[in-house]
Design an enzyme around this catalytic site. Structure first.
Site, PDB file in Angstrom:
ATOM      1  N   THR A 146       0.872  -1.187   0.000  1.00 38.80           N
ATOM      2  CA  THR A 146       0.000   0.000   0.000  1.00 38.80           C
ATOM      3  C   THR A 146       0.910   1.239   0.000  1.00 38.80           C
ATOM      4  OG1 THR A 146      -0.229  -0.191   2.403  1.00 38.80           O
ATOM      5  CG2 THR A 146      -2.008  -1.082   1.045  1.00 38.80           C
ATOM      6  N   LYS A 168       3.671  -6.916   4.067  1.00 37.40           N
ATOM      7  CA  LYS A 168       3.398  -5.525   3.733  1.00 37.40           C
ATOM      8  C   LYS A 168       2.994  -4.815   5.027  1.00 37.40           C
ATOM      9  CE  LYS A 168       0.228  -3.285   3.452  1.00 37.40           C
ATOM     10  NZ  LYS A 168      -0.741  -2.457   4.281  1.00 37.40           N
ATOM     11  N   THR A 179      -0.905  -3.116  10.694  1.00 41.63           N
ATOM     12  CA  THR A 179      -1.654  -3.232   9.434  1.00 41.63           C
ATOM     13  C   THR A 179      -0.740  -3.972   8.559  1.00 41.63           C
ATOM     14  OG1 THR A 179      -2.697  -1.127   9.494  1.00 41.63           O
ATOM     15  CG2 THR A 179      -2.696  -2.191   7.402  1.00 41.63           C
ATOM     16  N   GLU A 259       5.861   4.640   7.654  1.00 38.39           N
ATOM     17  CA  GLU A 259       5.449   5.904   7.030  1.00 38.39           C
ATOM     18  C   GLU A 259       6.148   7.108   7.647  1.00 38.39           C
ATOM     19  OE1 GLU A 259       1.249   5.830   7.578  1.00 38.39           O
ATOM     20  OE2 GLU A 259       0.877   4.743   5.714  1.00 38.39           O
ATOM     21  N   ASN A 378      -0.468  10.889   7.111  1.00 39.73           N
ATOM     22  CA  ASN A 378      -1.674  10.413   7.773  1.00 39.73           C
ATOM     23  C   ASN A 378      -2.763  11.459   7.888  1.00 39.73           C
ATOM     24  OD1 ASN A 378      -1.175   7.557   8.403  1.00 39.73           O
ATOM     25  ND2 ASN A 378       0.659   8.423   9.318  1.00 39.73           N
TER      26      ASN A 378
END
Lengths: 383, 383
Positions: A146, A168, A179, A259, A378
């Protein structure tokens, strides 16, 4: 080398159009046997995504012959229609492979709350079924990404067998998994119970100790499929260690691709009265936004660490705590130690060591710093 | 109108040079009586600052005649030397006022881990003693500011008496109090036990439900001093309500001035089986960095809210949850409700409502969004 490195597995990764970017978004991994033992660990979130609700049912007998995964949509909080979409995916894969749908695990990742486009998904699954090959592991690993900037894969060689994995995940990494979708494969000949114990022991000290941003996902799945195609019944200690190594390798790849992060932080808690004390303290520090901002600012702010330690119920005395950044003991006995200026936090890898002086147990929890880029990604993600 | 509004109090705020900025940094509030009942609530952090360790001793008899506060240094994790500095401050104030040091509460705020400059602090205390006046409340409120952009004060009128307060705090606001120093004064004639109950009932539903960034402070102190100078024995219900109102008013001022925040978020949890369930759910949402980033990005991301609710042990069924942003029910029955586009998050004030459908209890928790400015302030703070 990837999840098709062990014998008995085929995989594929194709583009179904679920992602606006047009990148690959449907992956399929098939265990051709002869064995079909499997084990899985799922998110402990009580508000689970539809594919998790389905896959928990699949795994009750500790057997699985295939897993179909999609990015471009989490199929989470999408109600009965969403569950129907998950079920239809399993049915389609089962039909294509000549197996039962109850042997097909389903995983989804992407935005929460949107329905998947059932037609595109179905076209993608048909394409993946057609594309299956024993060289398809890398394509599968690509198709589950993603916000990941790179695919994550790992392989270990055992005595006559292999353990491999793909993963992932780039955010929401906590506190019991992330996640995070992970598929492990092995051609070792192990039963479901052994696979389950190996997987739980491995996740407990790897993925479970990754706490990137304190947010627990709705879709986390870690699946181990065992083909027995090597014909080798492994030494249990070796097998457990290899599963742990593959999980650790993938966990460190997830950490390094979180991230917006600029630092990978290992929080080593030593001198603990128990392992659970050490984990509790490590997690408390990993959850401190002030600590994480300080690391981003290259500031060895040990005061914020002590303030986090003080929120726990672990055994320690406040005036005995020692804290080091990259080996420099900036806090001794709950007060100032070596000068902060001796600490260099320019490298991405940062090690924080906390000595509780209360015993001989220890644990490491991994986290990332809190950066402008994290806030940006985010706050802009779904818009 | 400030803490010197009730009769029997004098205050001062002066510049001692503890802050590099040269702004006021030492405050003194004196209760001239005739009463000296008092109550206090402190941080529950186990790694406490020296002034907290001292003041907890002062408050064992529920009496206090003065409080001296400094900004420009938290005197936290500074060992025996730091405790000695705190004790010397209390001694100096006591000598200046002709009272015992054990009636002098001490509060400090600022950076952790650095020793206070004892000489500057002593000069400041001498100046504050000389400056004491019944109009000195505003100056005291100025002198306790750190990264606050404005001073926080509140006054309420009772039947023949007043309750007033001042506060500082702009970050680390959680979970049981904040990096928060609060002094309340009243000229009502109440005993220490009544003051204690009034203060605990008020902080439980105000400061305790403020969770700006999930980080628990080391120095939090909320002090209520009662002079009895009005001669009025208050109606207990009225007195409790006024103390709550002053605490609520100050809490909302703290929320509005939180470091880097662009939104004040009220998380109302309704339909809970118990108040503690409602608070647990509210706190879980307030701690989600992903939710807080979404609000910063003006994105009514209800999926991240459900993912937080799912981490709690509260009574609810996932497929019954409703969520509203500013009254628009974007999530109904655990799935999509009204269109997200109907939600406008441009105003600073945001109300999130979560209906657990499990009972009739409710609670509100307040938090802020997670912004670039928060990351900036907290990564650059000490450097």
């Amino acid at each position: 080398m990837t999840i098709t490195a062990p014998k008995g597995f085929r995989a594929a990764g194709v583009t179904a159009g679920l992602k606006p970017s047009g990148k690959p978004d449907v992956a399929l991994v098939v265990n051709d046997g002869p064995g079909d033992a499997a084990a899985a660990v799922f998110t402990t979130n009580r508000c689970k995504a539809n594919p998790v609700l389905w896959s928990e049912q699949v795994m009750t007998d500790r057997r699985a012959k295939a897993v179909v995964l999609n990015s471009g949509g989490a199929n989470c909080y999408t109600g009965p229609q969403g569950f129907q979409n998950t079920h239809a995916s399993a049915e389609q894969v089962a039909e294509g492979l000549g197996i039962g749908p109850i042997d097909v695990v389903v995983c989804s990742t992407g935005l929460i709350g949107d329905q998947l486009d059932a037609e595109k998904l179905s076209t993608g699954i048909a394409g993946a079924l057609a594309d299956l090959s024993d060289g398809g592991g890398a394509a599968a690993a690509e198709a589950i990404m993603t916000t990941d900037t790179r695919s994550k894969q790992a392989v270990r060689e055992g005595s006559g067998y292999r353990v491999a994995g793909m993963a992932k995940g780039a955010g929401m990494l906590a506190p019991a998994l992330a996640t995070m979708l992970v598929v492990l494969t092995t051609d070792a000949d192990v039963d479901g119970s052994t696979a389950d114990r190996a997987l739980r022991e491995a996740t407990r000290v790897t993925f479970d100790r990754l706490d990137s941003d304190g947010c627990m996902s709705t879709n986390d799945t870690v699946l181990l499929m065992c083909s027995a195609a090597s014909g080798v019944r492994p030494d249990e200690a070796e097998f457990f260690e290899l599963v742990r190594q593959v999980c650790h390798d993938l966990a460190m790849q997830l950490l390094a691709d979180a991230e917006g992060a600029e630092h990978e932080i290992a929080i080593e808690v030593v001198g603990a009265a128990s392992e659970s004390d050490a984990v509790e303290v490590g997690r408390a520090i990993a959850r401190s936004n002030l600590f994480k901002c300080a690391v981003y600012g290259k500031d060895p702010n040990w005061g914020r660490i002590l303030a986090s330690v003080g929120t726990t119920s672990a055994a320690f005395e406040p005036d005995e705590l020692d804290v080091a950044f990259n080996g420099v003991w900036v806090c001794r006995g709950g007060g100032p130690g070596e000068p902060r200026g001796k600490v260099d936090l320019t490298d991405r890898a940062v090690t924080v060591t906390v000595d509780l002086k209360a015993g001989t147990e220890s644990a490491t929890v991994w986290t990332n710093d809190l950066t402008h880029a994290y806030v940006h990604e985010n706050s802009a993600y779904s818009t």
